[in-house]
Design a protein around this motif. Structure first.
Motif, PDB file in Angstrom:
ATOM      1  N   UNK A 241       0.832  -1.199   0.000  1.00 53.76           N
ATOM      2  CA  UNK A 241       0.000   0.000   0.000  1.00 53.76           C
ATOM      3  C   UNK A 241       0.872   1.258   0.000  1.00 53.76           C
ATOM      4  N   UNK A 242       1.967   1.246   0.721  1.00 53.42           N
ATOM      5  CA  UNK A 242       2.856   2.403   0.733  1.00 53.42           C
ATOM      6  C   UNK A 242       3.527   2.613  -0.629  1.00 53.42           C
ATOM      7  N   UNK A 243       3.905   1.528  -1.273  1.00 53.05           N
ATOM      8  CA  UNK A 243       4.593   1.630  -2.565  1.00 53.05           C
ATOM      9  C   UNK A 243       3.652   1.880  -3.736  1.00 53.05           C
ATOM     10  N   UNK A 244       2.538   1.143  -3.767  1.00 55.56           N
ATOM     11  CA  UNK A 244       1.688   1.125  -4.964  1.00 55.56           C
ATOM     12  C   UNK A 244       0.278   1.650  -4.744  1.00 55.56           C
ATOM     13  N   UNK A 245      -0.072   2.000  -3.520  1.00 55.62           N
ATOM     14  CA  UNK A 245      -1.428   2.460  -3.191  1.00 55.62           C
ATOM     15  C   UNK A 245      -2.482   1.433  -3.584  1.00 55.62           C
ATOM     16  N   UNK A 246      -2.200   0.170  -3.291  1.00 56.37           N
ATOM     17  CA  UNK A 246      -3.190  -0.876  -3.539  1.00 56.37           C
ATOM     18  C   UNK A 246      -3.014  -2.001  -2.533  1.00 56.37           C
ATOM     19  N   UNK A 247      -4.137  -2.632  -2.254  1.00 58.60           N
ATOM     20  CA  UNK A 247      -4.185  -3.763  -1.329  1.00 58.60           C
ATOM     21  C   UNK A 247      -4.741  -4.952  -2.110  1.00 58.60           C
ATOM     22  N   UNK A 248      -3.869  -5.795  -2.637  1.00 63.69           N
ATOM     23  CA  UNK A 248      -4.307  -6.876  -3.521  1.00 63.69           C
ATOM     24  C   UNK A 248      -5.209  -7.907  -2.834  1.00 63.69           C
ATOM     25  N   UNK A 249      -6.178  -8.381  -3.595  1.00 69.49           N
ATOM     26  CA  UNK A 249      -7.140  -9.372  -3.098  1.00 69.49           C
ATOM     27  C   UNK A 249      -6.486 -10.616  -2.504  1.00 69.49           C
ATOM     28  N   UNK A 250      -5.425 -11.171  -3.121  1.00 71.29           N
ATOM     29  CA  UNK A 250      -4.842 -12.379  -2.519  1.00 71.29           C
ATOM     30  C   UNK A 250      -4.359 -12.151  -1.079  1.00 71.29           C
ATOM     31  N   UNK A 251      -3.868 -10.972  -0.783  1.00 73.31           N
ATOM     32  CA  UNK A 251      -3.364 -10.702   0.562  1.00 73.31           C
ATOM     33  C   UNK A 251      -4.478 -10.321   1.530  1.00 73.31           C
ATOM     34  N   UNK A 252      -5.448  -9.517   1.086  1.00 73.15           N
ATOM     35  CA  UNK A 252      -6.575  -9.212   1.976  1.00 73.15           C
ATOM     36  C   UNK A 252      -7.388 -10.488   2.220  1.00 73.15           C
ATOM     37  N   UNK A 253      -7.490 -11.321   1.187  1.00 71.16           N
ATOM     38  CA  UNK A 253      -8.185 -12.605   1.331  1.00 71.16           C
ATOM     39  C   UNK A 253      -7.449 -13.554   2.264  1.00 71.16           C
TER      40      UNK A 253
END
Length: 168
Positions: free
Chosen positions: A38-50
């Motif tokens: 999130x700090x690098x790319x401003x995204x929280x990918x589904x595989x990790x939130x899942x």
């Protein structure tokens, strides 16, 4: 969580201790990875939130099976995930540019962890997450590293707030 871990060790409830330890490992691994992304790319990918949600649900769910107050913790865990997710979804729908869907999905998993401990911990996780995000934003604005229109990642603040709530 520390008091529950200590009580489980004192009572010799090694299954509960193992389930909670596994849950905390899942939380830590996912939290580090999600924070970096999130700090690098401003995204929280589904595989990790899942992975955070599934790992927490599984390990803490197992903990419910071997805990004296298991069913109340189970329903509190599910309710915590649903409440935090619903709150963040509402904020996303109010202002789509301010809150991303990654934050919404992350909230579901974080709510499972905080909710497992109880409604007071869930409230603490939410409030501490918003406080952490606000303090970071304020510090960046004061130091002129951000403006009022700068998009800042909120996932790390949510993760930090929940981590602190788990330690209460």
């Amino acid at each position: 969580m520390p008091t529950i871990l200590a009580a489980a060790a004192r009572e010799g409830n090694w299954l509960l201790l193992a389930a909670l330890a596994a849950g905390l490992v899942v939380f830590a691994v996912c939290a580090v990875r999600l924070t970096v992304m999130d700090l690098r790319e401003h995204r929280l990918p589904n595989p990790w939130t899942g992975a955070l949600a599934a790992g927490g649900g599984f390990t803490l769910g197992l903990g419910c099976l071997v805990d004296d107050v298991g069913w109340s913790r189970f329903w509190s865990m599910l309710g915590g995930g649903a409440v935090y997710l619903a709150l963040m979804l509402l904020l996303h729908l109010i202002n789509r540019t301010g809150m991303g869907m990654g934050d919404v999905k992350l909230a579901g998993g974080l709510g499972l962890y905080a909710g497992w401990l109880g409604w007071d911990h869930l409230l603490a996780a939410i409030v501490l997450g918003f406080m952490a995000g606000g303090l970071v934003a304020l510090a960046l604005v004061v130091t002129r590293r951000a403006t009022g229109s700068t998009h800042l990642p909120f996932g790390p603040a949510m993760l930090a707030g929940t981590a602190v709530a788990l330690l209460l």
